[in-house]
Design an enzyme around this catalytic site. Structure first.
Site, PDB file in Angstrom:
ATOM      1  N   GLN A 191       0.712  -1.247   0.284  1.00  0.00           N
ATOM      2  CA  GLN A 191      -0.136  -0.281   0.150  1.00  0.00           C
ATOM      3  C   GLN A 191       0.690   1.107  -0.159  1.00  0.00           C
ATOM      4  OE1 GLN A 191      -2.358  -0.777   3.797  1.00  0.00           O
ATOM      5  NE2 GLN A 191      -0.217  -1.671   4.843  1.00  0.00           N
TER       6      GLN A 191
ATOM      7  N   GLU B 129      -0.066  -9.022  10.962  1.00  0.00           N
ATOM      8  CA  GLU B 129       0.072  -7.427  10.482  1.00  0.00           C
ATOM      9  C   GLU B 129       0.925  -8.550   8.580  1.00  0.00           C
ATOM     10  OE1 GLU B 129      -0.605  -4.209  10.511  1.00  0.00           O
ATOM     11  OE2 GLU B 129       0.611  -4.102   8.208  1.00  0.00           O
TER      12      GLU B 129
ATOM     13  N   ASP C 105      -0.774 -12.662   6.052  1.00  0.00           N
ATOM     14  CA  ASP C 105      -2.375 -12.098   5.563  1.00  0.00           C
ATOM     15  C   ASP C 105      -3.006 -12.900   6.796  1.00  0.00           C
ATOM     16  OD1 ASP C 105      -4.741 -11.384   4.865  1.00  0.00           O
ATOM     17  OD2 ASP C 105      -4.475 -13.519   3.240  1.00  0.00           O
ATOM     18  N   GLY C 106      -3.760 -12.039   7.795  1.00  0.00           N
ATOM     19  CA  GLY C 106      -4.540 -12.180   8.646  1.00  0.00           C
ATOM     20  C   GLY C 106      -5.254 -13.252   8.134  1.00  0.00           C
TER      21      GLY C 106
ATOM     22  N   ASP D  70      -7.618  -5.304  13.883  1.00  0.00           N
ATOM     23  CA  ASP D  70      -7.730  -3.573  13.606  1.00  0.00           C
ATOM     24  C   ASP D  70      -7.207  -3.104  12.119  1.00  0.00           C
ATOM     25  OD1 ASP D  70      -7.192  -1.163  13.803  1.00  0.00           O
ATOM     26  OD2 ASP D  70      -5.345  -1.403  15.035  1.00  0.00           O
ATOM     27  N   SER D  71      -8.037  -3.607  11.187  1.00  0.00           N
ATOM     28  CA  SER D  71      -7.625  -3.498   9.611  1.00  0.00           C
ATOM     29  C   SER D  71      -7.799  -2.188   9.176  1.00  0.00           C
ATOM     30  CB  SER D  71      -8.591  -4.254   8.858  1.00  0.00           C
ATOM     31  OG  SER D  71     -10.098  -3.883   9.225  1.00  0.00           O
ATOM     32  N   THR D  72      -7.232  -2.283   8.282  1.00  0.00           N
ATOM     33  CA  THR D  72      -7.878  -1.062   7.265  1.00  0.00           C
ATOM     34  C   THR D  72      -9.382  -1.564   6.595  1.00  0.00           C
ATOM     35  OG1 THR D  72      -6.528  -2.479   6.020  1.00  0.00           O
ATOM     36  CG2 THR D  72      -5.549  -0.323   6.325  1.00  0.00           C
ATOM     37  N   ASP D  73      -9.516  -0.540   6.045  1.00  0.00           N
ATOM     38  CA  ASP D  73     -10.976  -0.427   5.502  1.00  0.00           C
ATOM     39  C   ASP D  73     -11.554  -1.487   4.430  1.00  0.00           C
ATOM     40  OD1 ASP D  73     -12.073   1.801   6.808  1.00  0.00           O
ATOM     41  OD2 ASP D  73     -11.725   2.694   5.379  1.00  0.00           O
TER      42      ASP D  73
ATOM     43  N   PRO E 150      -5.417  -5.168   0.234  1.00  0.00           N
ATOM     44  CA  PRO E 150      -5.821  -6.632   1.436  1.00  0.00           C
ATOM     45  C   PRO E 150      -6.161  -6.866   2.629  1.00  0.00           C
ATOM     46  CG  PRO E 150      -3.942  -4.453   1.631  1.00  0.00           C
ATOM     47  CD  PRO E 150      -4.905  -4.127   0.646  1.00  0.00           C
TER      48      PRO E 150
HETATM   49  N1  SAM Z   1      -7.271   2.405  13.381  1.00  0.00           N
HETATM   50  C1  SAM Z   1      -7.770   1.498  12.079  1.00  0.00           C
HETATM   51  C2  SAM Z   1      -8.444   1.888  11.226  1.00  0.00           C
HETATM   52  O1  SAM Z   1      -9.428   2.005  11.919  1.00  0.00           O
HETATM   53  O2  SAM Z   1      -8.329   2.364  10.031  1.00  0.00           O
HETATM   54  C3  SAM Z   1      -6.686   0.435  11.215  1.00  0.00           C
HETATM   55  C4  SAM Z   1      -5.095   1.019  11.637  1.00  0.00           C
HETATM   56  S1  SAM Z   1      -4.274   0.017  11.526  1.00  0.00           S
HETATM   57  C5  SAM Z   1      -2.528   0.840  10.680  1.00  0.00           C
HETATM   58  C6  SAM Z   1      -4.041  -1.105  10.148  1.00  0.00           C
HETATM   59  C7  SAM Z   1      -3.443  -2.282   9.389  1.00  0.00           C
HETATM   60  O3  SAM Z   1      -3.900  -3.126   8.358  1.00  0.00           O
HETATM   61  C8  SAM Z   1      -2.592  -2.533   8.352  1.00  0.00           C
HETATM   62  O4  SAM Z   1      -1.014  -1.602   8.910  1.00  0.00           O
HETATM   63  C9  SAM Z   1      -2.778  -2.625   7.522  1.00  0.00           C
HETATM   64  O5  SAM Z   1      -1.365  -2.958   6.649  1.00  0.00           O
HETATM   65  C10 SAM Z   1      -2.942  -4.464   8.122  1.00  0.00           C
HETATM   66  N2  SAM Z   1      -3.806  -5.159   7.221  1.00  0.00           N
HETATM   67  C11 SAM Z   1      -4.992  -4.640   6.546  1.00  0.00           C
HETATM   68  N3  SAM Z   1      -5.282  -5.850   5.200  1.00  0.00           N
HETATM   69  C12 SAM Z   1      -4.422  -6.583   6.657  1.00  0.00           C
HETATM   70  C13 SAM Z   1      -4.774  -8.248   6.046  1.00  0.00           C
HETATM   71  N4  SAM Z   1      -5.157  -8.934   5.168  1.00  0.00           N
HETATM   72  N5  SAM Z   1      -3.825  -9.434   7.062  1.00  0.00           N
HETATM   73  C14 SAM Z   1      -3.334  -8.084   8.344  1.00  0.00           C
HETATM   74  N6  SAM Z   1      -3.489  -7.071   8.357  1.00  0.00           N
HETATM   75  C15 SAM Z   1      -3.759  -6.421   7.729  1.00  0.00           C
END
Ligand code: SAM
Length: 284
Positions: A31, A106, A138-139, A156-159, A163
């Site tokens: 990303q 992560e 990957d989770g 605690d993921s991105t939208d 990914p």
């Molecule tokens: N608090 C934030 C929010 O509400 O948007 C989320 C913050 S945290 C930085 C989100 C993390 O999810 C990112 O670092 C991203 O790389 C991770 N992520 C996204 N898809 C993922 C997946 N499939 N497996 C593991 N981690 C993932």
């Protein structure tokens, strides 16, 4: 003219931050990442053009995501965090003395590395805690291949794009259910309901299909504009969600944890949802 970070919130509406100090910008393997300092919100992390966290208001999101399930459960030893690369959630989870092991999965190692360097106030050394194990994966892949069971799983993921899309699927929630110990709780990042109502609706449909007890709770996080930020809650045990305020207060006092947002009173109130969300999730 000062540089500006601009994020499209919805069609015809955006939010802007002045970049008072550009700290780092990179296209990682997964990303686009930017970390900058804004005079009001402090250091800010955005991924793929979406604000993830800021130093000024991160405590709201991280305290609610950690302390609501951990105090409701009451005897949490093992926690799984999916995502959360900034380390703020790991920090809050590790404040609970009973925690023996936290696995954080992560997908993007660069987020952890760069947040440790440029957002150190988030993790505050949590990644060095001997109870924490970081897995770069990957989770979804991790959950489908682990034999471990967890008392609490926190997404605690991105939208749900790129990914993180899979982390909102029925397949993912079913994998979480399989990895929960008896009485275990899943809590998910479920977006700002007013603007992302479909996200809440779709997750509710999956929870309803899979779990005996499910709901959503809310918190107002200023930089997640559009109203209440919603967290999903799913468990096969209805008792943790029914934990009364007196018990929550006793557990909270006993924990010795000092918070800036979470209170046992707010804990209960956070599950009271406005009608437009109740309508979307099919609850009255
Ligand atoms: N608090 C934030 C929010 O509400 O948007 C989320 C913050 S945290 C930085 C989100 C993390 O999810 C990112 O670092 C991203 O790389 C991770 N992520 C996204 N898809 C993922 C997946 N499939 N497996 C593991 N981690 C993932």
């Amino acid at each position: 003219m000062k540089a500006e970070y601009r994020e499209e919130i919805c069609d015809g509406c955006d939010q802007r931050f002045s970049i008072d100090d550009p700290l780092y910008e990179i296209k990682t393997d997964h990303q686009h990442l930017i970390i900058f300092r804004n005079r009001y919100f402090g250091r800010v992390l955005a991924l793929d053009g979406v604000i993830q966290t800021t130093e000024a208001d991160e405590f709201i999101y991280h305290e609610m995501m950690a302390h609501v399930p951990l105090l409701a459960h009451g005897r949490v030893h093992r926690v799984l965090i999916i995502g959360g690369g900034d380390g703020g959630l790991l920090r809050e989870v590790l404040r609970h003395r009973d925690i023996r092991r936290v696995v954080q999965v992560e997908i993007d190692a660069s987020v952890i590395d760069l947040c440790r360097r440029y957002l150190p106030n988030h993790s505050q050394g949590a990644f060095d805690d001997p109870r924490a194990t970081v897995v770069i994966d990957d989770g979804m892949h991790f959950l489908e291949h682990t034999d471990e069971r967890f008392d609490v799983i926190l997404t605690d993921s991105t939208d749900p794009e790129g990914p993180a899309e899979v982390l909102f699927s029925r397949r993912y929630y079913a994998a979480c259910q399989r990895c929960l110990a008896p009485g275990g709780i899943l809590v998910t990042q479920n977006g700002v309901a007013f603007l992302q109502l479909d996200e809440v609706r779709v997750s509710a449909g999956h929870f309803n299909h899979l779990f005996r007890d499910w709901h959503f709770f809310g918190a107002s996080v200023p930089t997640y504009v559009g109203g209440i930020m919603t967290f999903g809650w799913a468990s096969d045990d209805p008792r943790p969600r029914q934990t009364d305020r007196k018990t929550l207060q006793e557990r909270f006092t006993h924990s010795g944890i000092v918070t800036r947002y979470y209170t046992p009173q707010l804990h209960g109130a956070a599950f009271a949802l406005p009608q437009y969300i109740l309508d979307a999730i099919g609850k009255t």
